[in-house]
Scaffold this motif. Sequence first.
Motif, mmCIF file in Angstrom:
data_model
loop_
_atom_site.group_PDB
_atom_site.id
_atom_site.type_symbol
_atom_site.label_atom_id
_atom_site.label_comp_id
_atom_site.label_asym_id
_atom_site.label_seq_id
_atom_site.Cartn_x
_atom_site.Cartn_y
_atom_site.Cartn_z
ATOM 1 N N VAL A 1 -40.667 63.290 88.710
ATOM 2 C CA VAL A 1 -40.829 64.620 88.122
ATOM 3 C C VAL A 1 -40.464 65.622 89.211
ATOM 4 C CG1 VAL A 1 -42.415 66.279 87.075
ATOM 5 C CG2 VAL A 1 -42.735 63.817 86.665
ATOM 6 N N GLY A 2 -39.527 66.493 88.913
ATOM 7 C CA GLY A 2 -39.103 67.474 89.896
ATOM 8 C C GLY A 2 -39.095 68.884 89.337
ATOM 9 N N LYS A 3 -38.982 69.824 90.255
ATOM 10 C CA LYS A 3 -38.818 71.233 89.899
ATOM 11 C C LYS A 3 -37.576 71.726 90.637
ATOM 12 C CE LYS A 3 -40.878 75.776 90.214
ATOM 13 N NZ LYS A 3 -41.522 76.644 91.148
ATOM 14 N N ILE A 4 -36.720 72.439 89.917
ATOM 15 C CA ILE A 4 -35.521 72.979 90.553
ATOM 16 C C ILE A 4 -35.942 74.239 91.321
ATOM 17 C CG2 ILE A 4 -33.183 73.857 90.231
ATOM 18 C CD1 ILE A 4 -33.570 70.852 89.492
ATOM 19 N N GLU A 5 -35.990 74.108 92.634
ATOM 20 C CA GLU A 5 -36.397 75.220 93.498
ATOM 21 C C GLU A 5 -35.282 76.252 93.637
ATOM 22 O OE1 GLU A 5 -39.430 75.606 95.785
ATOM 23 O OE2 GLU A 5 -40.122 74.525 94.023
ATOM 24 N N GLU A 6 -34.024 75.748 93.633
ATOM 25 C CA GLU A 6 -32.877 76.647 93.789
ATOM 26 C C GLU A 6 -31.665 75.996 93.142
ATOM 27 O OE1 GLU A 6 -31.367 79.660 93.910
ATOM 28 O OE2 GLU A 6 -32.659 80.037 95.635
ATOM 29 N N ASN A 7 -30.832 76.814 92.539
ATOM 30 C CA ASN A 7 -29.543 76.348 92.050
ATOM 31 C C ASN A 7 -28.569 77.512 92.145
ATOM 32 O OD1 ASN A 7 -27.258 75.494 90.727
ATOM 33 N ND2 ASN A 7 -28.370 74.373 89.142
ATOM 34 N N ILE A 8 -27.766 77.469 93.181
ATOM 35 C CA ILE A 8 -26.701 78.445 93.375
ATOM 36 C C ILE A 8 -25.419 77.713 92.983
ATOM 37 C CG2 ILE A 8 -25.494 79.939 95.018
ATOM 38 C CD1 ILE A 8 -28.125 79.780 96.749
ATOM 39 N N PRO A 9 -24.900 77.990 91.777
ATOM 40 C CA PRO A 9 -23.759 77.221 91.270
ATOM 41 C C PRO A 9 -22.627 77.081 92.290
ATOM 42 C CG PRO A 9 -24.581 78.658 89.558
ATOM 43 C CD PRO A 9 -25.322 79.025 90.827
ATOM 44 N N HIS A 10 -22.171 75.845 92.413
ATOM 45 C CA HIS A 10 -21.053 75.459 93.275
ATOM 46 C C HIS A 10 -21.369 75.578 94.767
ATOM 47 C CE1 HIS A 10 -19.203 77.199 89.487
ATOM 48 N NE2 HIS A 10 -19.240 75.894 89.322
ATOM 49 N N LYS A 11 -22.648 75.820 95.112
ATOM 50 C CA LYS A 11 -23.029 75.973 96.527
ATOM 51 C C LYS A 11 -24.191 75.067 96.927
ATOM 52 C CE LYS A 11 -20.604 79.802 97.683
ATOM 53 N NZ LYS A 11 -19.334 79.516 98.280
ATOM 54 N N PHE A 12 -25.320 75.154 96.178
ATOM 55 C CA PHE A 12 -26.548 74.513 96.651
ATOM 56 C C PHE A 12 -27.528 74.276 95.505
ATOM 57 C CE2 PHE A 12 -30.883 74.932 98.482
ATOM 58 C CZ PHE A 12 -30.838 73.889 99.387
ATOM 59 N N VAL A 13 -28.147 73.088 95.504
ATOM 60 C CA VAL A 13 -29.202 72.744 94.551
ATOM 61 C C VAL A 13 -30.343 72.122 95.340
ATOM 62 C CG1 VAL A 13 -29.866 71.315 92.571
ATOM 63 C CG2 VAL A 13 -27.567 72.311 92.679
ATOM 64 N N SER A 14 -31.574 72.588 95.065
ATOM 65 C CA SER A 14 -32.751 72.039 95.731
ATOM 66 C C SER A 14 -33.768 71.599 94.680
ATOM 67 C CB SER A 14 -33.385 73.091 96.653
ATOM 68 O OG SER A 14 -34.517 72.539 97.313
ATOM 69 N N ILE A 15 -34.172 70.330 94.782
ATOM 70 C CA ILE A 15 -35.162 69.745 93.879
ATOM 71 C C ILE A 15 -36.411 69.452 94.701
ATOM 72 C CG2 ILE A 15 -35.660 67.855 92.284
ATOM 73 C CD1 ILE A 15 -32.429 67.365 92.588
ATOM 74 N N PHE A 16 -37.560 69.886 94.200
ATOM 75 C CA PHE A 16 -38.853 69.619 94.836
ATOM 76 C C PHE A 16 -39.589 68.631 93.947
ATOM 77 C CE2 PHE A 16 -43.401 70.777 95.458
ATOM 78 C CZ PHE A 16 -43.492 70.445 96.802
#
Length: 149
Positions: free
Chosen positions: A65-80
Amino acid sequence: MERQQFKTNINAGVEKVYDTMLGKDTFKQWTSVFNPSSDFEGSWAKGSKILFTGLSKEGKKEGMVGKIEENIPHKFVSIFYVGLVDGDDEVTEGPAVETWAGGYENYTFDESNGSTEVSVEVDVNEEMLTYFNQTYPKALEKLKEICEK
């Protein structure tokens, strides 16, 4: 937990790589290296809950189970990661969760001259280090294969 980093260079533009990595059908393809029934439920949108699922050898749904902390399209994705999927239940506390909860998985995309470097940083508990060190490079190789078709 120990943070591991894996990288690959893909001979494709960043938009194609990002879309392939996160797209519903293509996600299943490259993550099949981890589990042949690999899938996700939810959204990649910032602030969204996302479940990474697959079937155990016994046919039971399991995963993270995760939460998308950040999603900057075509740059960066962070899953917590906040818990585990156990059948139809989301377990967010207790001994089984303590080895994973609080970890991150980050995807960074960097395009140069039509080629994209994908960098993955993932927090891994000690019992899974060998598995991730062997399997994540294979998964990224599969992603590269799909993107370069």
